[in-house]
Design a protein around this motif. Structure first.
Motif, short mmCIF file in Angstrom:
data_model
loop_
_atom_site.label_atom_id
_atom_site.label_comp_id
_atom_site.label_asym_id
_atom_site.label_seq_id
_atom_site.Cartn_x
_atom_site.Cartn_y
_atom_site.Cartn_z
N TRP A 317 0.83 -1.20 0.00
CA TRP A 317 0.00 0.00 0.00
C TRP A 317 0.87 1.25 0.00
O TRP A 317 1.86 1.35 0.72
N ALA A 318 0.47 2.21 -0.81
CA ALA A 318 1.19 3.48 -0.90
C ALA A 318 0.33 4.47 -1.67
O ALA A 318 -0.40 4.10 -2.59
N GLY A 319 0.44 5.75 -1.27
CA GLY A 319 -0.22 6.80 -2.02
C GLY A 319 0.60 7.21 -3.22
O GLY A 319 1.74 6.77 -3.41
N THR A 320 0.02 8.09 -4.03
CA THR A 320 0.66 8.46 -5.29
C THR A 320 1.99 9.18 -5.09
O THR A 320 2.83 9.20 -6.00
N GLY A 321 2.20 9.76 -3.92
CA GLY A 321 3.45 10.48 -3.67
C GLY A 321 4.53 9.64 -3.01
O GLY A 321 5.44 10.19 -2.38
N TRP A 322 4.46 8.32 -3.18
CA TRP A 322 5.37 7.44 -2.42
C TRP A 322 6.84 7.72 -2.65
O TRP A 322 7.67 7.48 -1.78
N ARG A 323 7.18 8.26 -3.82
CA ARG A 323 8.60 8.53 -4.11
C ARG A 323 9.19 9.56 -3.15
O ARG A 323 10.41 9.62 -2.97
N GLN A 324 8.33 10.36 -2.52
CA GLN A 324 8.83 11.41 -1.62
C GLN A 324 8.93 10.95 -0.17
O GLN A 324 9.32 11.74 0.70
N ALA A 325 8.56 9.70 0.11
CA ALA A 325 8.69 9.20 1.49
C ALA A 325 10.15 9.16 1.89
O ALA A 325 11.02 8.79 1.09
N ARG A 326 10.41 9.55 3.14
CA ARG A 326 11.78 9.64 3.62
C ARG A 326 12.01 8.73 4.83
O ARG A 326 11.09 8.48 5.61
N THR A 327 13.24 8.28 4.99
CA THR A 327 13.62 7.52 6.17
C THR A 327 13.98 8.48 7.29
O THR A 327 14.17 9.68 7.08
N GLY A 328 14.10 7.93 8.51
CA GLY A 328 14.46 8.73 9.67
C GLY A 328 13.41 8.59 10.75
O GLY A 328 12.42 7.86 10.59
N SER A 329 13.62 9.27 11.84
CA SER A 329 12.64 9.22 12.93
C SER A 329 11.43 10.07 12.58
O SER A 329 11.49 10.94 11.70
N VAL A 330 10.32 9.81 13.27
CA VAL A 330 9.14 10.64 13.06
C VAL A 330 9.45 12.10 13.33
O VAL A 330 9.03 13.00 12.59
N ALA A 331 10.23 12.36 14.39
CA ALA A 331 10.58 13.75 14.72
C ALA A 331 11.33 14.41 13.56
O ALA A 331 11.06 15.57 13.22
N GLU A 332 12.23 13.67 12.93
CA GLU A 332 12.98 14.22 11.81
C GLU A 332 12.08 14.44 10.59
O GLU A 332 12.19 15.47 9.91
N ILE A 333 11.21 13.49 10.34
CA ILE A 333 10.29 13.64 9.20
C ILE A 333 9.35 14.81 9.43
O ILE A 333 9.10 15.61 8.53
N MET A 334 8.86 14.94 10.66
CA MET A 334 7.99 16.07 11.00
C MET A 334 8.71 17.40 10.80
O MET A 334 8.14 18.37 10.27
N THR A 335 9.96 17.46 11.18
CA THR A 335 10.73 18.70 11.00
C THR A 335 10.83 19.05 9.52
O THR A 335 10.70 20.21 9.13
N GLY A 336 11.04 18.03 8.69
CA GLY A 336 11.10 18.25 7.26
C GLY A 336 9.77 18.68 6.66
O GLY A 336 9.73 19.28 5.58
N LEU A 337 8.67 18.39 7.35
CA LEU A 337 7.34 18.76 6.86
C LEU A 337 6.91 20.14 7.34
O LEU A 337 5.83 20.60 6.98
N ALA A 338 7.75 20.78 8.15
CA ALA A 338 7.34 22.06 8.76
C ALA A 338 7.28 23.13 7.69
O ALA A 338 8.02 24.07 7.71
#
Length: 338
Positions: A317-338
């Motif tokens: 399962w994956a949405g259409t933007g799956w290529r933009q998924a990133r590794t790392g901790s949730v905190a790091e991913i959240m920071t990148g989404l700010a």
């Protein structure tokens, strides 16, 4: 009366519930600890298993938590269609050395899970595939639990409002995993998230969370400008350290062997979006609607594919933007989404 208001999040990001493994207590707690709202997915768990996960997540965060339940819907599959599909998959079972599962109908322990969330009182309980009754919603709200409905059309949104929910999650067609469509026999709505969100916001007076294909800071900003109070992201967290995604799922998301996502009913008998693999290509045309019978029929096959390290006969399962998924901790991913 419910007390949690999703408009009060420090970060307007909801970590989507992802049943079947990705949603762990660690993922939900990390999402909430990062200022968003983390969700546990109750789908496929026993009520006891759900209670354990809620308790575990509570031990990892003092912040609000959400739990998502699959609302029961009738199956639209016939025994004849399901038997024919089992015959279609006989070669797959032989290939992976397993017996197909026994197709059966159940309501995903609906009543017992309602009892579990009533007892343990997460701040939010959301619903997918349909709605609780008005008395069931009122019972949860009387315990101080905020309620939210996943909707995929304006008609579903109106129905949810009439039942008395506190908020709506508006899911567009780019979403990974199962669509929340109420009618199990209907093709999922194809209206873009932008247009659906605009229609719902113009028609209801409730907080609205936008979902479906959102993976980046720009995506989040876009739905907030449009009037949503938060964005719900799932695919963006599939590769997070705290996610329970299988190694096969993680490798497939990063592999260049997969080039598109498609909506299929071949794995569960219900429409869901994932990476196109061999199984979908070969069997989607023959797959009937019939949830959860088809889910149970294909379950041993999917597990065997994962155990073999093979992404070609399991749902990725994956949405259409799956290529933009990133590794790392949730905190790091959240920071990148700010």
């Amino acid at each position: 009366m419910s007390t949690f208001d999703i408009r009060g999040l420090r970060r307007p990001v909801v970590v989507a519930p992802m049943a079947g493994g990705p949603s762990t207590p660690e993922l939900a707690a990390a999402g909430s600890n990062a200022g968003g709202l983390g969700f546990l997915a109750a789908g496929y768990l026993t009520a006891e298993g759900l209670a354990e996960k809620i308790t575990a997540a509570r031990g990892l965060t003092a912040e609000p938590l959400g739990v998502n339940l699959f609302a029961p819907q009738p199956s639209v599959g016939t025994p004849e269609q399901i038997r024919a599909y089992a015959e279609e998959l006989a070669g797959e079972a032989q290939r992976y050395g397993v017996a197909l599962g026994e197709p059966r109908y159940d309501d995903d322990a609906w009543a017992a899970k309602l009892d579990a969330v009533f007892d343990l009182r997460p701040e939010v309980v959301s619903f997918t595939f349909g709605l609780p009754s008005e008395p069931e919603i009122a019972r949860l709200r009387s315990a101080g639990i905020s309620t939210a409905a996943t909707v995929t059309t304006l008609d579903e949104a109106w129905l949810a409002v009439s039942r008395g929910v506190d908020a709506l999650t508006v899911q567009g067609p780019a979403a990974g995993g199962h669509r929340g469509t109420f009618d199990p026999g209907a093709s999922p709505g194809s209206q873009s998230l932008d247009h659906l969100l605009a229609d719902v916001l113009a028609s209801v007076d409730l907080p609205v969370v936008a979902a479906g294909g959102l993976v980046s800071a720009d995506d989040i900003a876009g739905v907030l400008v449009a009037g949503a109070v938060a964005a719900q992201l799932g695919t963006a967290f599939l590769l997070a350290d705290e996610s329970g995604s299988s190694p096969v799922h993680r490798a497939a998301l990063k592999s260049h062997d997969f080039t598109e996502t498609v909506v299929t009913r071949s794995f569960s008998g219900r429409y869901a979006r994932g990476l196109r693999n061999r199984f979908i290509t070969e069997h989607d045309g023959q797959a009937p609607l019939g949830y959860p019978e088809i889910h149970y029929l294909t379950s041993p096959l999917r597990k065997a594919s994962v155990a073999a390290g093979d992404p070609q006969a399991t749902n990725v399962w994956a949405g259409t933007g799956w290529r933009q998924a990133r590794t790392g901790s949730v905190a790091e991913i959240m920071t990148g989404l700010a």
